[in-house]
Write a protein that holds these residues in place. Structure first.
Motif, mmCIF file in Angstrom:
data_model
loop_
_atom_site.group_PDB
_atom_site.id
_atom_site.type_symbol
_atom_site.label_atom_id
_atom_site.label_comp_id
_atom_site.label_asym_id
_atom_site.label_seq_id
_atom_site.Cartn_x
_atom_site.Cartn_y
_atom_site.Cartn_z
ATOM 1 N N CYS A 96 22.083 24.925 34.415
ATOM 2 C CA CYS A 96 22.789 23.838 35.112
ATOM 3 C C CYS A 96 21.817 22.761 35.570
ATOM 4 O O CYS A 96 22.112 21.562 35.477
ATOM 5 C CB CYS A 96 23.579 24.389 36.297
ATOM 6 S SG CYS A 96 24.961 25.434 35.799
ATOM 7 N N ARG A 97 20.652 23.154 36.053
ATOM 8 C CA ARG A 97 19.654 22.174 36.489
ATOM 9 C C ARG A 97 19.128 21.352 35.320
ATOM 10 O O ARG A 97 18.919 20.144 35.446
ATOM 11 C CB ARG A 97 18.505 22.869 37.209
ATOM 12 C CG ARG A 97 18.880 23.348 38.583
ATOM 13 C CD ARG A 97 17.736 24.038 39.249
ATOM 14 N NE ARG A 97 18.057 24.344 40.637
ATOM 15 C CZ ARG A 97 17.313 25.102 41.405
ATOM 16 N NH1 ARG A 97 16.183 25.619 40.937
ATOM 17 N NH2 ARG A 97 17.671 25.335 42.644
ATOM 18 N N LEU A 98 18.896 22.001 34.180
ATOM 19 C CA LEU A 98 18.434 21.264 32.997
ATOM 20 C C LEU A 98 19.506 20.295 32.507
ATOM 21 O O LEU A 98 19.201 19.179 32.079
ATOM 22 C CB LEU A 98 18.030 22.239 31.885
ATOM 23 C CG LEU A 98 16.758 23.036 32.149
ATOM 24 C CD1 LEU A 98 16.569 24.099 31.074
ATOM 25 C CD2 LEU A 98 15.538 22.130 32.248
ATOM 26 N N LEU A 99 20.749 20.716 32.594
ATOM 27 C CA LEU A 99 21.864 19.845 32.213
ATOM 28 C C LEU A 99 21.902 18.606 33.111
ATOM 29 O O LEU A 99 22.013 17.483 32.627
ATOM 30 C CB LEU A 99 23.164 20.638 32.315
ATOM 31 C CG LEU A 99 24.410 20.060 31.732
ATOM 32 C CD1 LEU A 99 24.274 19.886 30.230
ATOM 33 C CD2 LEU A 99 25.572 20.997 32.031
ATOM 34 N N ARG A 100 21.770 18.805 34.402
ATOM 35 C CA ARG A 100 21.756 17.681 35.339
ATOM 36 C C ARG A 100 20.539 16.782 35.121
ATOM 37 O O ARG A 100 20.625 15.553 35.241
ATOM 38 C CB ARG A 100 21.799 18.203 36.771
ATOM 39 C CG ARG A 100 23.143 18.816 37.108
ATOM 40 C CD ARG A 100 23.170 19.605 38.372
ATOM 41 N NE ARG A 100 22.477 18.978 39.481
ATOM 42 C CZ ARG A 100 22.443 19.474 40.701
ATOM 43 N NH1 ARG A 100 23.071 20.593 40.977
ATOM 44 N NH2 ARG A 100 21.791 18.862 41.644
ATOM 45 N N TYR A 101 19.404 17.381 34.774
ATOM 46 C CA TYR A 101 18.189 16.618 34.467
ATOM 47 C C TYR A 101 18.443 15.701 33.272
ATOM 48 O O TYR A 101 18.068 14.524 33.285
ATOM 49 C CB TYR A 101 17.072 17.625 34.175
ATOM 50 C CG TYR A 101 15.702 17.069 33.900
ATOM 51 C CD1 TYR A 101 15.063 16.192 34.770
ATOM 52 C CD2 TYR A 101 14.995 17.488 32.778
ATOM 53 C CE1 TYR A 101 13.777 15.730 34.515
ATOM 54 C CE2 TYR A 101 13.708 17.038 32.521
ATOM 55 C CZ TYR A 101 13.108 16.154 33.387
ATOM 56 O OH TYR A 101 11.835 15.705 33.134
ATOM 57 N N CYS A 102 19.124 16.220 32.256
ATOM 58 C CA CYS A 102 19.448 15.392 31.080
ATOM 59 C C CYS A 102 20.458 14.301 31.402
ATOM 60 O O CYS A 102 20.514 13.286 30.719
ATOM 61 C CB CYS A 102 19.971 16.275 29.942
ATOM 62 S SG CYS A 102 18.682 17.265 29.162
ATOM 63 N N LEU A 103 21.253 14.499 32.430
ATOM 64 C CA LEU A 103 22.222 13.485 32.847
ATOM 65 C C LEU A 103 21.612 12.455 33.801
ATOM 66 O O LEU A 103 22.305 11.554 34.252
ATOM 67 C CB LEU A 103 23.446 14.147 33.490
ATOM 68 C CG LEU A 103 24.352 14.889 32.521
ATOM 69 C CD1 LEU A 103 25.370 15.738 33.267
ATOM 70 C CD2 LEU A 103 25.057 13.918 31.581
ATOM 71 N N GLY A 104 20.313 12.613 34.121
ATOM 72 C CA GLY A 104 19.656 11.571 34.896
ATOM 73 C C GLY A 104 19.001 11.977 36.193
ATOM 74 O O GLY A 104 18.391 11.131 36.849
ATOM 75 N N GLU A 105 19.099 13.242 36.604
ATOM 76 C CA GLU A 105 18.401 13.624 37.829
ATOM 77 C C GLU A 105 16.902 13.517 37.608
ATOM 78 O O GLU A 105 16.408 13.677 36.496
ATOM 79 C CB GLU A 105 18.783 15.043 38.261
ATOM 80 C CG GLU A 105 20.131 15.087 38.928
ATOM 81 C CD GLU A 105 20.344 16.337 39.772
ATOM 82 O OE1 GLU A 105 19.458 17.194 39.858
ATOM 83 O OE2 GLU A 105 21.441 16.438 40.336
ATOM 84 N N ASP A 106 16.173 13.266 38.695
ATOM 85 C CA ASP A 106 14.731 13.059 38.591
ATOM 86 C C ASP A 106 13.953 14.333 38.295
ATOM 87 O O ASP A 106 12.861 14.270 37.732
ATOM 88 C CB ASP A 106 14.193 12.427 39.872
ATOM 89 C CG ASP A 106 14.658 10.986 40.030
ATOM 90 O OD1 ASP A 106 14.828 10.299 39.000
ATOM 91 O OD2 ASP A 106 14.851 10.555 41.180
ATOM 92 N N SER A 107 14.473 15.484 38.667
ATOM 93 C CA SER A 107 13.742 16.727 38.499
ATOM 94 C C SER A 107 14.696 17.833 38.074
ATOM 95 O O SER A 107 15.902 17.736 38.273
ATOM 96 C CB SER A 107 13.075 17.107 39.824
ATOM 97 O OG SER A 107 12.403 18.328 39.687
ATOM 98 N N PHE A 108 14.139 18.905 37.512
ATOM 99 C CA PHE A 108 14.979 20.013 37.070
ATOM 100 C C PHE A 108 14.750 21.282 37.871
ATOM 101 O O PHE A 108 15.424 22.290 37.635
ATOM 102 C CB PHE A 108 14.774 20.298 35.572
ATOM 103 C CG PHE A 108 13.366 20.676 35.213
ATOM 104 C CD1 PHE A 108 12.947 21.991 35.257
ATOM 105 C CD2 PHE A 108 12.459 19.717 34.820
ATOM 106 C CE1 PHE A 108 11.651 22.342 34.927
ATOM 107 C CE2 PHE A 108 11.170 20.045 34.474
ATOM 108 C CZ PHE A 108 10.756 21.367 34.530
ATOM 109 N N ALA A 109 13.811 21.266 38.814
ATOM 110 C CA ALA A 109 13.520 22.470 39.583
ATOM 111 C C ALA A 109 12.650 22.111 40.784
ATOM 112 O O ALA A 109 12.017 21.048 40.803
ATOM 113 C CB ALA A 109 12.794 23.489 38.700
ATOM 114 N N PRO A 110 12.580 23.017 41.751
ATOM 115 C CA PRO A 110 11.620 22.810 42.845
ATOM 116 C C PRO A 110 10.186 22.776 42.297
ATOM 117 O O PRO A 110 9.905 23.321 41.221
ATOM 118 C CB PRO A 110 11.823 24.034 43.745
ATOM 119 C CG PRO A 110 13.172 24.563 43.386
ATOM 120 C CD PRO A 110 13.386 24.213 41.946
#
Length: 160
Positions: A74-88
């Motif tokens: 889910c974090r990687l998916l959000r990262y591909c949609l434009g979030e700045d980071s994929f994990a802490p």
């Protein structure tokens, strides 16, 4: 007398009659160890996709579904949609160490048009966003890194 469990909504949503697919959806997510070496490819469908982890079956005391990568997906998916980071930060450092040339990519359908997004997992920033392109286009030697901003603007304009 039976009581209703849920209150009745004061509004309703009616889908557009001519719409054949969601305005925004992710068709697939790919993780590369390095360019050309796919670790995982997940195909998604329009609508509800359920991400689950099977019971390991080793013992009754073994945790079910923990540590299998659902949250990371889910974090990687959000990262591909434009979030700045994929994990802490601590987790990113571990992933960078394990996959210094790793990438994650998504094929995103936005208002019926295909967008290809590939973002670096390592400490080098090499994000590429191509409207109506392919994953093969991203790893060509002469392709220049872009910014994720064009996708962010397209999503904001189309959805909001």
């Amino acid at each position: 007398m039976q009581r209703d469990l849920f209150t009745h909504a004061s509004f309703s949503i009616t889908p557009e009659a001519k719409r054949g697919e969601p305005r925004l959806w992710v068709r697939r997510l790919i993780i590369w160890r390095e360019p050309g070496a796919i670790i995982r490819e997940v195909t998604l469908r329009p609508g509800l996709n359920i991400v689950w982890s099977p019971d390991p079956g080793t013992s009754e005391s073994a945790p079910i579904g923990h540590g299998s990568g659902k949250t990371t997906f889910c974090r990687l998916l959000r990262y591909c949609l434009g979030e700045d980071s994929f994990a802490p930060q601590a987790q990113r450092l571990l992933i960078w160490k394990a996959f210094p040339n790793g990438h994650v990519g998504a094929e995103i359908m936005l208002a019926g048009r295909r967008w290809i997004v590939v973002r670096a997992l390592g400490d080098h920033r090499r994000d590429v966003v191509i409207e109506d392109g392919s994953f093969d286009d991203v790893f060509r030697e002469n392709i220049s890194p872009t910014s994720i901003d064009s996708l962010r603007v397209a999503i904001t304009t189309t959805i909001i």
